[in-house]
Design a protein around this motif. Structure first.
Motif, PDB file in Angstrom:
ATOM      1  N   PRO A   1      44.438 -80.716  19.532  1.00  0.00           N
ATOM      2  CA  PRO A   1      44.692 -80.959  20.548  1.00  0.00           C
ATOM      3  C   PRO A   1      42.918 -80.077  21.563  1.00  0.00           C
ATOM      4  N   TYR A   2      43.281 -78.561  20.953  1.00  0.00           N
ATOM      5  CA  TYR A   2      42.722 -77.886  21.869  1.00  0.00           C
ATOM      6  C   TYR A   2      41.700 -77.419  21.251  1.00  0.00           C
ATOM      7  N   GLU A   3      41.518 -77.717  20.045  1.00  0.00           N
ATOM      8  CA  GLU A   3      39.698 -77.461  19.449  1.00  0.00           C
ATOM      9  C   GLU A   3      39.247 -77.983  20.165  1.00  0.00           C
ATOM     10  N   ASP A   4      38.133 -77.210  20.517  1.00  0.00           N
ATOM     11  CA  ASP A   4      35.838 -77.320  20.803  1.00  0.00           C
ATOM     12  C   ASP A   4      35.476 -78.617  20.142  1.00  0.00           C
ATOM     13  N   LEU A   5      35.000 -79.289  21.051  1.00  0.00           N
ATOM     14  CA  LEU A   5      34.424 -80.721  20.592  1.00  0.00           C
ATOM     15  C   LEU A   5      32.882 -80.524  21.022  1.00  0.00           C
ATOM     16  N   GLY A   6      32.504 -79.568  21.596  1.00  0.00           N
ATOM     17  CA  GLY A   6      31.152 -79.524  22.426  1.00  0.00           C
ATOM     18  C   GLY A   6      31.068 -79.652  23.547  1.00  0.00           C
TER      19      GLY A   6
ATOM     20  N   LYS B   1      45.750 -77.118  32.583  1.00  0.00           N
ATOM     21  CA  LYS B   1      43.914 -77.840  33.547  1.00  0.00           C
ATOM     22  C   LYS B   1      43.919 -78.822  33.168  1.00  0.00           C
ATOM     23  N   VAL B   2      44.977 -79.896  34.020  1.00  0.00           N
ATOM     24  CA  VAL B   2      44.354 -81.604  34.060  1.00  0.00           C
ATOM     25  C   VAL B   2      43.383 -82.377  33.880  1.00  0.00           C
ATOM     26  N   ASN B   3      42.536 -81.997  34.966  1.00  0.00           N
ATOM     27  CA  ASN B   3      41.256 -82.154  35.303  1.00  0.00           C
ATOM     28  C   ASN B   3      40.002 -82.089  33.795  1.00  0.00           C
ATOM     29  N   GLU B   4      40.639 -81.181  33.326  1.00  0.00           N
ATOM     30  CA  GLU B   4      39.289 -80.566  32.085  1.00  0.00           C
ATOM     31  C   GLU B   4      39.620 -81.021  30.825  1.00  0.00           C
ATOM     32  N   SER B   5      41.222 -81.684  30.607  1.00  0.00           N
ATOM     33  CA  SER B   5      41.807 -81.958  29.484  1.00  0.00           C
ATOM     34  C   SER B   5      40.978 -83.612  29.136  1.00  0.00           C
ATOM     35  N   GLU B   6      40.177 -83.761  28.170  1.00  0.00           N
ATOM     36  CA  GLU B   6      39.388 -85.187  28.755  1.00  0.00           C
ATOM     37  C   GLU B   6      40.145 -86.102  27.767  1.00  0.00           C
ATOM     38  N   LEU B   7      41.435 -85.776  26.641  1.00  0.00           N
ATOM     39  CA  LEU B   7      42.575 -86.935  26.405  1.00  0.00           C
ATOM     40  C   LEU B   7      43.219 -87.179  28.131  1.00  0.00           C
ATOM     41  N   TYR B   8      43.188 -86.873  29.247  1.00  0.00           N
ATOM     42  CA  TYR B   8      43.696 -87.217  30.623  1.00  0.00           C
ATOM     43  C   TYR B   8      42.931 -88.246  31.035  1.00  0.00           C
ATOM     44  N   LEU B   9      41.428 -87.529  30.990  1.00  0.00           N
ATOM     45  CA  LEU B   9      39.802 -88.239  32.105  1.00  0.00           C
ATOM     46  C   LEU B   9      39.816 -89.802  31.665  1.00  0.00           C
ATOM     47  N   ARG B  10      40.008 -89.128  29.941  1.00  0.00           N
ATOM     48  CA  ARG B  10      39.657 -90.739  29.034  1.00  0.00           C
ATOM     49  C   ARG B  10      41.111 -91.636  29.658  1.00  0.00           C
ATOM     50  N   ILE B  11      42.634 -91.187  29.619  1.00  0.00           N
ATOM     51  CA  ILE B  11      43.694 -92.464  29.487  1.00  0.00           C
ATOM     52  C   ILE B  11      43.391 -93.141  31.097  1.00  0.00           C
ATOM     53  N   THR B  12      42.990 -92.230  32.212  1.00  0.00           N
ATOM     54  CA  THR B  12      43.169 -92.510  33.057  1.00  0.00           C
ATOM     55  C   THR B  12      41.504 -93.104  34.163  1.00  0.00           C
TER      56      THR B  12
END
Length: 1009
Positions: A60-65, A74-85
C-alpha cells in the motif's frame, strides 16, 4: 458468579471512550480489502492490476510513480481513498465491471484507518499464537467478560440444573439424559457436582460416538465411492478408530500422525494401519470409460483440499488452477502438497480392493492366541527349544533306525485307467506314476479317468507338477504356466462323493482351492504360476471326503477334472493322484522314499550325510511329528475361519517409487508441460519448521502440521471445538481462517485456547472440560430484549446458544426416549435403518437395493448408518446431514416442513412414538400422572399443568378415534418391527402412541439450549 464477573468488567473498563475509537486493521480494514480489493490487487500475479498489491505490508505504501495507494495520516494524498470516492467511471474503485461496491460505512472505515496512521498488520491467522496471561482456572470467563463492560452489557444468569444436564448430555454424548441421571444430578448438591457430571459424560463411550460425527464430517467419511456407480467401499474400521481415539483421549498429535502416515510408522500396529485409511476416504470412480490420468488429478485435488481444510483451516484447494487470490498460497504449493500423497498405491479408475483384514475386539484376542500357538507349535521350533519334544523325537528316530521297516507315506499311489480327453489331446502315465498331457493343447478341457487303490479313502490329493517339455519353465500348464481347475468330481459307483473341505499349499488371490468343488465352472483353483514367483515346486490340494469309503479289490473311483475358465489352455499338464485313509495327512508327505533314503537305510555303516538324509526322511513319517502337524493344521483351520469372518478395509500402502507430480498449468490434467515438484508444505509457512533431507513423506507433513510454531492447526481445531459448545466459532467461518474468513470476536481467547491445547499435550478431553466448566458455558440461552438489541448475533457471548441438534442425534434422541436405542455395542459394520422403498431405484451399475438391517442393528446409533454419497438417507438429509462428498466443518441448520414430515412419517420415528407411548401406558397412575412422567422422561423437566392438560385432550380424542376405527389402530401399531405390547388393548396403545408422537415432535425434544 457470572453477574459478578460482568459487573467487575463494567466497573474496571467503563462505558465510554473519550477519544474516537481506533480502527482495528484485522477486524475492520482487512475484511474490506480482502472482499473488495484483493482479487485485482492481491497475491495472484496473473490477475494483478497496476502492479499494486494491497495484501502485503509494503504494497500500500510503495511509490507508484510519484504517488502511493496509501500515505499514512494523509487521506487526500492517498490514491486508494481518492479512487474509492471518485465519481468517474474510469477512475472509481472497485471498477463497475467487478460488480463490487463499497458502502459509505466501509469508505469511512478506510478513511479513518488512513487518518489514524494506516497501520498494516499481517493476517491474524498466520501470526504466532500468543498466550495472554489470565486468572488461572478462569481464563475463558476472563477473556469473554472483558468485552462486556465496553459494550455496556452483562452476562446472563446460569441456566437451571435440568437445562444444564440436558445441554451437557446433548453436547458430549449426542443423546438426552436418562431419568435416573436427572434424579442423581438434582440430588447432588456438592460443590463438585458439575465437575463430576462432566467427568462421567466424558468417560461414557457415547462421547466418542458423538465426537466422531463431527470428525467424520470433516474427513468426508462415507460407505460408498461417490462417483458414477457410487458402489460400496469398505472403510468402516476407520470409523471405529475415530470413536476409540476420542474415547481413549488419544493425543491429537498421535491422532493426526496415524491418519496421515500410520502405515509409514516403524512396525506399524493394526490400529495405526487402520487409521491410515483416512487417505482412502476420498471419492473415486469405477466407470470403465473414465480416464486414469484425469481421475488421478481429481484425487490429488480432493486430498489437498481436505488435508488443508481439516488440519489448517485453509483453502489451499483454491490454488489448483492459479495462485490463491486472497492468501499467500501458490499453485506450486498446491501441487507440492499433492505430491505427499502420490506415494499411495491405488488405481486411478476401477474397483479398489481392500488391503487389510480387521478383526473385531472379540476376535482379535483369539487370533493373537492362535498365531502364537501356531508359531510356537512348529516342529522346527519345538525341536530347537522344547527338550521333551526333542527327546521324544530322538528316541523315536533311534528306534526306527534299529528296526527292519523303512516305513512309508500315509498317502498311497493309485492306478490310472480309461482316460477320456478332448479330441487330439492325450494323457499318458509316466514311469514315475504321474500323468502327462500331450498332443493338441485344448483351450478348455474336461479330463475323466478311473483310479484304483484298495483300502480306506478319506481324502484324495491332486498334485500339479512341471515337465521339461513345457514352454514356460517350471510352469504347470502348456499355456502361460498357470492353471485354473474349475471343478473336480469324484464318483463311486456312479454316485458323486461330497467333499467336506479342501486344503491347498498355494492359492492365488480370488482363486481358492475350495472353488474347485463349489459347482460353479466360472470359479476355480489357481496358483499364480503365470508369474515367476508362482512357479516354485509342486502344487498340491487335498480334497477331504465328507464320508470316507472303502475300495475293495478291483473297485475304482471315477474322477473328472474340469478346466472351463475363460483363460485358455489353463489345464494341469502333468499331475499325480494319491489317496489316504486319514483326513489330516500332510500335503507335502511324499508317496515313496527317495533312492538315497533307501540306500542310507540299508547301509551298514552310515555316513554323517546319510544320517542327515534319514533324519529328514523320518521327519516326514514320525508319529509324533504327524500328530503335531495335525494339531497345527487344526489351529490353522480355526485361524483361517476366524480371519474369514473379519472385516476388510482400504488403508494406505506406500509405493517404493512414488508417482511423479508436476504442476498442471491452469489445472489442466492433459498438459504435461508443468514443472515436476517434490513434496513440500506451503512456502510462506515453512520458516524454521521445515527442514527435511531428501524426499519428504506424509510423516514429515504430519509432523509439520503439529509443529509448535505452526499457527494454524491448534487455532483451527479449537475454533471448531468451540463451535460444538456455543453454536458458532470464535471466528465464525470455521472452514477458512484465511483472507476470506472472519476475524475472531475474541482473538485473545482463541489464541489462549490454541496455546493451551498445544502446550497441554494436545489433550482433547482436557480442553472440552475447560470449555464446559466455564461460567460462559453455563449461562442460560434465553435472550432478553436488551441483549437482542445490543448484540443480536451473540458476538459477545453474553448468553448461551440454542439450536436443533444434528440429524443423527434427532434420531438417536427419539430412540433413547422410547428405550429402543441399542447403545451397548460399540463400533462395527455400517447398518441400514428403514428407508423408503425405491429410493435407490436410480442407483445402478449394478442396480442396488436397500435392505434394512435386522434385530438390534435397526436401532443402533446413527453414526453407524450406511452413508451413501449420492443418495444419503432421506431423513438424515431432511435434518441437514451432509453427503460427505467434501469436508464439512459446519452443517447448515434449516427449519423446513420436510423435517416435520420426516418426524411424523419415517417408520423409525413412528415406531419410537408407539413404543414410547407403550412405556407411558404401562406406568401406574392416572392419565395425567402418566403424561407427566412422559414429559419428564422426554424433556428432562417436569411438565407444566397446561402441557399435561393439552396432552390429556390429545389422548382422549385419539382414544375415541381408535375405538371407532380399530383397523387404523392396528395399522399404526404395526409400523416398524418392534412388537407391540400384549398387555395394552390396541386402541389404548395407539392413543398413547399418538401422545408419544406429539412429545417426540416437540421443538424442545430435538433442541439443545
Amino acid at each position: 458468579m457470572i453477574v459478578k464477573i460482568a459487573w467487575i468488567a463494567v466497573l474496571s473498563i467503563g462505558f465510554a471512550v473519550a477519544a474516537e475509537e481506533k480502527v482495528d486493521f484485522q477486524r475492520d480494514v482487512r475484511p474490506i480489502l480482502s472482499d473488495k480489493c484483493f482479487s485485482c490487487h492481491g497475491f495472484d500475479p496473473e490477475t494483478r492490476e497496476a502492479d499494486l498489491r494491497l495484501d502485503t505490508a509494503e504494497g500500500p505504501y510503495e511509490d507508484l510513480g510519484g504517488y502511493s495507494a496509501v500515505v499514512p495520516g494523509k487521506v487526500n494524498e492517498s490514491e486508494l481513498y481518492l479512487r474509492i470516492t471518485s465519481t468517474k467511471k474510469k477512475e472509481v474503485m472497485p471498477p463497475p465491471e467487478s460488480h463490487k461496491t463499497l458502502n459509505p460505512e466501509e469508505i469511512e472505515t478506510l478513511r479513518k484507518w488512513i487518518e489514524q496512521g494506516a497501520e498494516y498488520q499481517k493476517h491474524w491467522a498466520y501470526e504466532e499464537i500468543k498466550n495472554t496471561e489470565a486468572p488461572k482456572g478462569e481464563e475463558i470467563d476472563h477473556f469473554v467478560s472483558q468485552k462486556w463492560g465496553a459494550a455496556g452489557i452483562q452476562g446472563s444468569k446460569p441456566a437451571s440444573k435440568e437445562v444444564l444436564l440436558r445441554r451437557l448430555s446433548w453436547d458430549l454424548r449426542g443423546i438426552p439424559p436418562s431419568a435416573k441421571e436427572r434424579e442423581a444430578f438434582l440430588r447432588d448438591r456438592s460443590p463438585g457436582a458439575w465437575s463430576s457430571l462432566v467427568d462421567r459424560f466424558l468417560a461414557d463411550p457415547k462421547y466418542g460416538e458423538r465426537m466422531a460425527v463431527w470428525w467424520l464430517d470433516l474427513v468426508r467419511y462415507a460407505d460408498t465411492i461417490g462417483y458414477h456407480s457410487d458402489n460400496p467401499m469398505m472403510v468402516s474400521p476407520y470409523r471405529d478408530y475415530v470413536i476409540n481415539a476420542f474415547n481413549r483421549n488419544k493425543p491429537f498429535t498421535d491422532f493426526t500422525i496415524e491418519q496421515l502416515a500410520g502405515d509409514l510408522l516403524p512396525d506399524a500396529s493394526l490400529e495405526q494401519k487402520v487409521a491410515s485409511g483416512y487417505n482412502r476416504l476420498l471419492q473415486t470412480t469405477e466407470e470403465g470409460g473414465a480416464q486414469d490420468k484425469e481421475y488421478r488429478a481429481i484425487y490429488a485435488a480432493d486430498r489437498v483440499r481436505n488435508v488443508s481444510e481439516v488440519w489448517l483451516g485453509s483453502t489451499l484447494g483454491c490454488a489448483q488452477c492459479h495462485d490463491h487470490k486472497y492468501d499467500p498460497f501458490t499453485a506450486r504449493d498446491f501441487y507440492s502438497m499433492a505430491a505427499f500423497f502420490d506415494d499411495i498405491r491405488e488405481n486411478g479408475i476401477g474397483k479398489r480392493q481392500p488391503n487389510l483384514q480387521v478383526p473385531g475386539p472379540e476376535k482379535e484376542a483369539r487370533i493373537t492366541e492362535l498365531k502364537k500357538a501356531i508359531e510356537n507349535g512348529r516342529v522346527e521350533k519345538l525341536l530347537k527349544s522344547n527338550s521333551d519334544f526333542k527327546a521324544k523325537f530322538s528316541a523315536g528316530f533311534e528306534a526306527w533306525l534299529a528296526g527292519a521297516e523303512l516305513g512309508h507315506s500315509v498317502w498311497r499311489p493309485v492306478k490310472f485307467s480309461d482316460f477320456k480327453t478332448p479330441e487330439g489331446t492325450t494323457l499318458r502315465v509316466l514311469d514315475d506314476g504321474t500323468v502327462l498331457e500331450g498332443g493338441k493343447i485344448a483351450p478348455t478341457a474336461t479330463y475323466s479317468f478311473k483310479v484304483s487303490s484298495p483300502g480306506k479313502v478319506s481324502a484324495i490329493k491332486l498334485e500339479a507338477l512341471t515337465h521339461e517339455s513345457f514352454a514356460v519353465k517350471d510352469g504347470f500348464s502348456r499355456g502361460n504356466g498357470n492353471f485354473v481347475l474349475t471343478e473336480i468330481e469324484i464318483k463311486n459307483g456312479g454316485k458323486k462323493l461330497k467333499v467336506s473341505s479342501v486344503k491347498a499349499d498355494v492359492e492365488q488371490p480370488n482363486f481358492p482351492a475350495k472353488a474347485a468343488v463349489d459347482g460353479d465352472q466360472k470359479t476355480g483353483w489357481a496358483v499364480g504360476a503365470n508369474m515367476p514367483e508362482g512357479r516354485k515346486g509342486t502344487r498340491r490340494a487335498a480334497f477331504v471326503l465328507e464320508t470316507p469309503i472303502e475300495l475293495k479289490g478291483s473297485e475304482v473311483l471315477d474322477v473328472t477334472l474340469h478346466y472351463q475358465s475363460p483363460y485358455e489352455s489353463h489345464n494341469i499338464a502333468r499331475f499325480a493322484l494319491s489317496m489316504t485313509a486319514v483326513d489330516h495327512a500332510d500335503l507335502k508327505d511324499s508317496l515313496r522314499p527317495a533312492p538315497e533314503v533307501i540306500e542310507a537305510f540299508t547301509s551298514s555303516t552310515k555316513t554323517p550325510k546319510q544320517n542327515e538324509v534319514l533324519r529328514n526322511y523320518y521327519l516326514s513319517i514320525a508319529p509324533e511329528i504327524l500328530a503335531q502337524n495335525s494339531k497345527l493344521r487344526s489351529l490353522e483351520e480355526e485361524l483361517k475361519k476366524t480371519e474369514a469372518g473379519m472385516r476388510k478395509m482400504l488403508v494406505s500402502e506406500a509405493l517404493e517409487t512414488p508417482r511423479v507430480t508436476r504442476i498442471l498449468p491452469r489445472g489442466n490434467w492433459m498438459d504435461d508441460s508443468g514443472e515436476v515438484v517434490q513434496p513440500a508444505v506451503p512456502k510462506f509457512l515453512q520458516k524454521e519448521m521445515w527442514n527435511v533431507d531428501g524426499r519428504a513423506s506424509r510423516l514429515d507433513l504430519a509432523k509439520w502440521i503439529l509443529h509448535k510454531d505452526n499457527p494454524l492447526t491448534a487455532r483451527s481445531t479449537m475454533n471448531r471445538v468451540w463451535r460444538l459448545f456455543f453454536g458458532r466459532g470464535l471466528s465464525s467461518n470455521v472452514i477458512d481462517l484465511g483472507g476470506q474468513g472472519e476475524v475472531p470476536t475474541h482473538p485473545k481467547l482463541l489464541d489462549w485456547l490454541a496455546a493451551d491445547f498445544r502446550d497441554g499435550g494436545w489433550d482433547m478431553k482436557r480442553m472440552v472440560k475447560k470449555i464446559v466448566s466455564s461460567q460462559i458455558y453455563l449461562q442460560q440461552s434465553a435472550v432478553s430484549s436488551f441483549l437482542r438489541e445490543k448484540d443480536p448475533s451473540n458476538n459477545l457471548l453474553a448468553r448461551q446458544g440454542r439450536w436443533r441438534v444434528d440429524a443423527e442425534f434427532v434420531r438417536d434422541g427419539a430412540l433413547k426416549i422410547s428405550d429402543l436405542l441399542n447403545d451397548e455395542k460399540l463400533g462395527g459394520e455400517s447398518v441400514k435403518p428403514y428407508q423408503p422403498a425405491g429410493f435407490w431405484q436410480h442407483l445402478n451399475f449394478p442396480r442396488k437395493v436397500w435392505k434394512a438391517s435386522e434385530g438390534d442393528d435397526l436401532y443402533r446409533r446413527s453414526v453407524y448408518t450406511f452413508r451413501c454419497r449420492t443418495f444419503p438417507h432421506p431423513s438424515m438429509v431432511a435434518f441437514d446431514a451432509t453427503s460427505r462428498e467434501e469436508c464439512t466443518a459446519e452443517r447448515s441448520r434449516s427449519n423446513i416442513p420436510q423435517q416435520a414430515l420426516a418426524m411424523l412419517n419415517d417408520p423409525i420415528f413412528v415406531e419410537a412414538s408407539r413404543v414410547f407411548g407403550a412405556r407411558i401406558a404401562e406406568r401406574k397412575g392416572t392419565s395425567s400422572e402418566k403424561i407427566a412422567w412422559g414429559l419428564t422422561e422426554a424433556l428432562s423437566r417436569e411438565g407444566t399443568t397446561e402441557e399435561v392438560e393439552l396432552l390429556a385432550k390429545v389422548y382422549q380424542s385419539q382414544l375415541e378415534k381408535f375405538k371407532n376405527d380399530p383397523e387404523s389402530a392396528i395399522a399404526f401399531l404395526s409400523t416398524g418391527k418392534w412388537p407391540s405390547s400384549a398387555n395394552i388393548p390396541a386402541h389404548e396403545a395407539a392413543a398413547w402412541g399418538q401422545v408419544g408422537r406429539v412429545i417426540l415432535n416437540a421443538y424442545e425434544t430435538t433442541s439443545r439450549f
